[in-house]
Design a protein around this motif. Structure first.
Motif, PDB file in Angstrom:
ATOM      1  N   GLU A  99     -39.559  17.398 -40.627  1.00 44.57           N
ATOM      2  CA  GLU A  99     -39.524  16.880 -42.054  1.00 44.57           C
ATOM      3  C   GLU A  99     -39.018  15.293 -42.028  1.00 44.57           C
ATOM      4  O   GLU A  99     -39.579  14.429 -42.586  1.00 44.57           O
ATOM      5  CB  GLU A  99     -38.567  17.495 -42.751  1.00 44.57           C
ATOM      6  CG  GLU A  99     -38.555  17.629 -44.314  1.00 44.57           C
ATOM      7  CD  GLU A  99     -39.907  18.263 -44.784  1.00 44.57           C
ATOM      8  OE1 GLU A  99     -40.149  17.856 -45.831  1.00 44.57           O
ATOM      9  OE2 GLU A  99     -40.083  19.294 -44.279  1.00 44.57           O
ATOM     10  N   ALA A 100     -37.977  15.062 -41.109  1.00 50.52           N
ATOM     11  CA  ALA A 100     -37.551  13.565 -40.822  1.00 50.52           C
ATOM     12  C   ALA A 100     -38.597  12.633 -40.475  1.00 50.52           C
ATOM     13  O   ALA A 100     -38.610  11.439 -40.852  1.00 50.52           O
ATOM     14  CB  ALA A 100     -36.455  13.727 -40.202  1.00 50.52           C
ATOM     15  N   VAL A 151     -25.773  11.542 -32.757  1.00 52.93           N
ATOM     16  CA  VAL A 151     -26.117  12.708 -33.571  1.00 52.93           C
ATOM     17  C   VAL A 151     -24.686  13.477 -34.235  1.00 52.93           C
ATOM     18  O   VAL A 151     -23.808  13.420 -33.256  1.00 52.93           O
ATOM     19  CB  VAL A 151     -26.954  13.957 -32.921  1.00 52.93           C
ATOM     20  CG1 VAL A 151     -27.033  15.124 -33.820  1.00 52.93           C
ATOM     21  CG2 VAL A 151     -28.265  13.185 -32.413  1.00 52.93           C
ATOM     22  N   GLU A 152     -24.675  13.517 -35.497  1.00 54.39           N
ATOM     23  CA  GLU A 152     -23.772  14.383 -35.975  1.00 54.39           C
ATOM     24  C   GLU A 152     -24.109  15.644 -36.479  1.00 54.39           C
ATOM     25  O   GLU A 152     -25.222  15.642 -37.396  1.00 54.39           O
ATOM     26  CB  GLU A 152     -23.016  13.353 -37.229  1.00 54.39           C
ATOM     27  CG  GLU A 152     -22.596  12.094 -37.136  1.00 54.39           C
ATOM     28  CD  GLU A 152     -21.221  11.981 -36.304  1.00 54.39           C
ATOM     29  OE1 GLU A 152     -20.589  13.157 -36.373  1.00 54.39           O
ATOM     30  OE2 GLU A 152     -21.031  11.136 -35.879  1.00 54.39           O
ATOM     31  N   LEU A 153     -23.610  16.763 -35.980  1.00 55.15           N
ATOM     32  CA  LEU A 153     -24.433  18.178 -35.900  1.00 55.15           C
ATOM     33  C   LEU A 153     -23.239  18.902 -36.750  1.00 55.15           C
ATOM     34  O   LEU A 153     -22.384  18.903 -36.454  1.00 55.15           O
ATOM     35  CB  LEU A 153     -24.699  18.668 -34.725  1.00 55.15           C
ATOM     36  CG  LEU A 153     -25.428  20.083 -34.747  1.00 55.15           C
ATOM     37  CD1 LEU A 153     -26.776  19.852 -35.232  1.00 55.15           C
ATOM     38  CD2 LEU A 153     -25.460  20.971 -33.135  1.00 55.15           C
ATOM     39  N   ALA A 154     -23.769  19.396 -37.809  1.00 56.83           N
ATOM     40  CA  ALA A 154     -22.827  19.984 -38.813  1.00 56.83           C
ATOM     41  C   ALA A 154     -22.791  21.765 -38.435  1.00 56.83           C
ATOM     42  O   ALA A 154     -21.987  22.239 -38.842  1.00 56.83           O
ATOM     43  CB  ALA A 154     -23.435  20.152 -40.122  1.00 56.83           C
ATOM     44  N   LEU A 155     -23.523  22.115 -37.384  1.00 52.74           N
ATOM     45  CA  LEU A 155     -23.572  23.279 -36.806  1.00 52.74           C
ATOM     46  C   LEU A 155     -22.259  23.422 -35.631  1.00 52.74           C
ATOM     47  O   LEU A 155     -22.466  22.624 -34.732  1.00 52.74           O
ATOM     48  CB  LEU A 155     -24.789  23.882 -36.465  1.00 52.74           C
ATOM     49  CG  LEU A 155     -25.946  23.544 -37.314  1.00 52.74           C
ATOM     50  CD1 LEU A 155     -27.376  24.011 -36.755  1.00 52.74           C
ATOM     51  CD2 LEU A 155     -25.688  24.322 -38.545  1.00 52.74           C
ATOM     52  N   ALA A 209     -34.765   8.377 -33.330  1.00 50.95           N
ATOM     53  CA  ALA A 209     -34.165   8.044 -34.512  1.00 50.95           C
ATOM     54  C   ALA A 209     -34.468   9.207 -35.483  1.00 50.95           C
ATOM     55  O   ALA A 209     -33.530   9.852 -36.309  1.00 50.95           O
ATOM     56  CB  ALA A 209     -34.456   6.714 -35.114  1.00 50.95           C
ATOM     57  N   ALA A 210     -35.916   9.789 -35.498  1.00 47.00           N
ATOM     58  CA  ALA A 210     -36.176  10.736 -36.364  1.00 47.00           C
ATOM     59  C   ALA A 210     -35.388  12.077 -35.960  1.00 47.00           C
ATOM     60  O   ALA A 210     -35.088  12.793 -36.716  1.00 47.00           O
ATOM     61  CB  ALA A 210     -37.657  10.770 -36.412  1.00 47.00           C
ATOM     62  N   ILE A 211     -35.400  12.203 -34.571  1.00 46.42           N
ATOM     63  CA  ILE A 211     -34.721  13.441 -34.044  1.00 46.42           C
ATOM     64  C   ILE A 211     -33.348  13.603 -34.413  1.00 46.42           C
ATOM     65  O   ILE A 211     -33.006  14.504 -35.078  1.00 46.42           O
ATOM     66  CB  ILE A 211     -35.174  13.239 -32.462  1.00 46.42           C
ATOM     67  CG1 ILE A 211     -36.363  13.699 -32.097  1.00 46.42           C
ATOM     68  CG2 ILE A 211     -34.173  14.580 -32.144  1.00 46.42           C
ATOM     69  CD1 ILE A 211     -36.805  13.507 -30.637  1.00 46.42           C
ATOM     70  N   ALA A 212     -32.597  12.541 -34.455  1.00 43.97           N
ATOM     71  CA  ALA A 212     -31.587  12.468 -34.612  1.00 43.97           C
ATOM     72  C   ALA A 212     -30.867  12.619 -36.433  1.00 43.97           C
ATOM     73  O   ALA A 212     -30.176  13.471 -36.699  1.00 43.97           O
ATOM     74  CB  ALA A 212     -30.530  11.072 -34.420  1.00 43.97           C
ATOM     75  N   ALA A 213     -31.994  11.795 -37.137  1.00 42.14           N
ATOM     76  CA  ALA A 213     -32.079  12.061 -38.519  1.00 42.14           C
ATOM     77  C   ALA A 213     -32.117  13.525 -38.826  1.00 42.14           C
ATOM     78  O   ALA A 213     -31.502  14.012 -39.857  1.00 42.14           O
ATOM     79  CB  ALA A 213     -32.949  11.210 -39.338  1.00 42.14           C
ATOM     80  N   GLY A 214     -33.029  14.277 -38.181  1.00 42.17           N
ATOM     81  CA  GLY A 214     -33.544  15.750 -38.594  1.00 42.17           C
ATOM     82  C   GLY A 214     -32.392  16.545 -38.222  1.00 42.17           C
ATOM     83  O   GLY A 214     -31.840  17.383 -38.950  1.00 42.17           O
ATOM     84  N   LEU A 215     -31.726  16.443 -36.953  1.00 40.97           N
ATOM     85  CA  LEU A 215     -30.750  17.165 -36.659  1.00 40.97           C
ATOM     86  C   LEU A 215     -29.327  17.070 -37.299  1.00 40.97           C
ATOM     87  O   LEU A 215     -28.691  17.926 -37.765  1.00 40.97           O
ATOM     88  CB  LEU A 215     -30.244  16.858 -34.924  1.00 40.97           C
ATOM     89  CG  LEU A 215     -31.300  17.248 -34.074  1.00 40.97           C
ATOM     90  CD1 LEU A 215     -30.678  16.714 -32.892  1.00 40.97           C
ATOM     91  CD2 LEU A 215     -31.535  18.741 -33.919  1.00 40.97           C
TER      92      LEU A 215
END
Length: 510
Positions: A138-139, A309-313, A337-343
């Motif tokens: 999606e990102a 990456v800031e992962l909320a899980l 960058a898109a991987i980090a945004a999606g995660l």
């Protein structure tokens, strides 16, 4: 979607047929293995099941309007009575379950050939990894879909998976893929269970990327041996070598920290992307990992650059799930960058370490951990991060590997400060008997009833009891069902959602 004028002969060309009786040129409006959905003119495929044999419902399917029947050669005694019906067309095959997948894919026009398909397998972490992959797609601006144990996604539309199967039967899988193709989906993510792979439900998904999250003992009631279980999951990687050429390079992605990573990597000729936290020679890993009870922060290292990456899980295992998702999307050429945004965009995954916050002074988390290893990993990960006690609500499913009961009881004894043992889909078994078996395992591990644990077969009452016990800073883990929508007993299926039950009980206390 399917063409309305597809004929039986068109469909039978997609699967080996030993013989047939009748006129094969009739148009087919639907393919089904469920006699209850056999509409007028439908093709009914009689599949031998675990509890009932579809061949015993041939007459019912005929009465409901089905006119084409696919039957198994070794069940002749059950399908021979159909020969008396002049309007019934009968095709005989060696394996109706494999034929069902062939016919469903042909009926819907082989939709997986029009999109890139990512399959995710492993004992634990499949659902979370699938959600993370979808978020990264999606990102990156890729129109995507998802077939998972919790939800289905068709472009921007989400719907609950209200079936009892994580991997649905092949007609629904192919129907969903056809819907995705019609909605312009370019990338599909498919949660790939050992049952789904072994029972042909995921045939013709035409996988381009295969992801392995890890392996532990489970489903031995079905597969009987760990070797058979492992081999069933490895079918996803073998499928890479057989799937259609769609202009996308095939890749396998393995959690290299798992002892079975080499086995899965060797199952395909496709290049392998190695991800992990501890193994050597990794393609993707993390550095500067910081964890809390609510999430993790880390630097994702990839062959084409690093990103924060800031992962909320929460928990270390979710960092591994994030790495698996990053490996899959890196293999698709998506930038860091898109991987980090999606995660970073994923705040929760339904029923997977999902936090229930109604303003209470203690933490409540619902998770799907329903196996010994899954429960151990969850509690082992969160235990060092807690300031208060760990209160566990859990049970074991009926009609599943009975070894789970002693295993999960032992894990609860080791990590939980207090356990409330309850029901979790007892099915045909007596709920209190399962609870007592788990309690015996807790006692065998040195825990005492009334001091360290108690039994409460009623799941709602068990959750309420955990909330009664909880004090500020305690952590209540409600394990086993996650976002499942039913509680299954011998005589009924009850609407159920641990998350909604918890919210209602908490709201009544505030």
């Amino acid at each position: 979607m399917a063409e309305t004028r597809r004929t039986l002969s068109d469909l039978l060309a997609a699967t080996p047929v030993l013989q047939w009786h009748g006129e094969a040129g009739l148009p087919i409006p639907a393919v089904t293995q469920d006699s209850r959905t056999a509409e007028a003119g439908a093709c009914f495929v009689a599949v031998p099941g675990f509890h009932v044999d579809g061949h015993r419902f041939l007459t019912e399917a005929y009465r409901r309007g089905a006119r084409a029947f696919v039957v198994q050669a070794d069940r002749r005694a059950l399908w021979a009575p159909l020969l008396q019906y002049s309007h019934a067309v009968i095709a005989v095959v060696a394996d109706t379950r494999a034929a069902l997948a062939d016919l469903a894919a042909a009926f819907y026009g082989y939709p997986a050939r029009s999109m890139t398909v990512v399959g995710v397998t492993g004992t634990d972490g499949k659902s979370t990894t699938c959600y993370l992959i979808a978020a990264i797609l999606e990102a990156a601006g890729r129109c995507n879909g998802l077939i998972g144990g919790v939800q289905f996604k068709i472009a921007n539309e989400w719907r609950m998976n209200d079936r009892t199967q994580t991997s649905p039967e092949s007609p629904l899988v192919q129907e969903l893929l056809a819907e995705m193709a019609g909605a312009g989906v370019t990338h599909a993510v498919v949660e790939s269970t050992s049952h789904g792979l072994a029972l042909h439900r995921l045939d013709h998904c035409e996988f381009d990327i295969a992801v392995f999250t890890g392996l532990s003992d489970d489903h031995l009631d079905f597969h009987e041996t760990r070797a058979a279980y492992r081999d069933a999951k490895a079918a996803l990687f073998r499928a890479l070598d057989l799937s259609a050429d769609k202009g996308t390079d095939k890749r396998g992605v393995v959690n290299a920290d798992d002892a079975e990573a080499a086995f899965f990597a060797a199952a395909t000729a496709a290049p392998i992307v190695r991800v992990g936290l501890d193994a050597a020679d990794l393609d993707l890993t993390v550095t500067d990992l910081r964890q809390s009870a609510t999430g993790s922060a880390f630097t994702l290292r990839t062959p084409v650059g690093d990103t924060r990456v800031e992962l909320a899980l929460p928990a270390r295992f979710n960092v591994r799930n994030a790495l698996a998702a990053a490996g899959a999307t890196h293999a698709l050429g998506i930038e860091p960058a898109a991987i980090a945004a999606g995660l970073s965009a994923v705040q929760t995954v339904p029923g997977r370490m999902e936090r229930i916050d109604c303003g209470q002074p203690y933490t409540v988390v619902v998770d799907a951990a329903a196996t010994t290893d899954a429960l151990r990993v969850v509690m082992e990960s969160v235990r060092p991060l807690l300031r208060g006690r760990l209160i566990l609500v859990f049970g074991c499913a009926g009609e599943r590997d009975p070894g789970r009961r002693s295993g999960m009881g032992a894990v609860a004894a080791r990590y939980a400060d207090y356990s409330v043992v309850t029901s979790e889909n007892p099915r045909s078994e007596e709920p209190s008997a399962i609870v007592l078996e788990i309690a015996a395992a807790l006692e065998a591990a040195g825990r005492r009833r009334g001091r360290d644990f108690e039994e409460e077969p009623d799941r709602r009452a068990a959750i309420a009891r955990a909330f009664d016990l909880a004090r500020p800073d305690d952590y209540v883990l409600i394990a086993g069902k996650g976002a499942e929508q039913t509680l299954i007993f011998a005589d009924r299926t009850q609407a159920w959602d641990d998350r909604e039950i918890s919210r209602a009980l908490l709201a009544a206390r505030t």
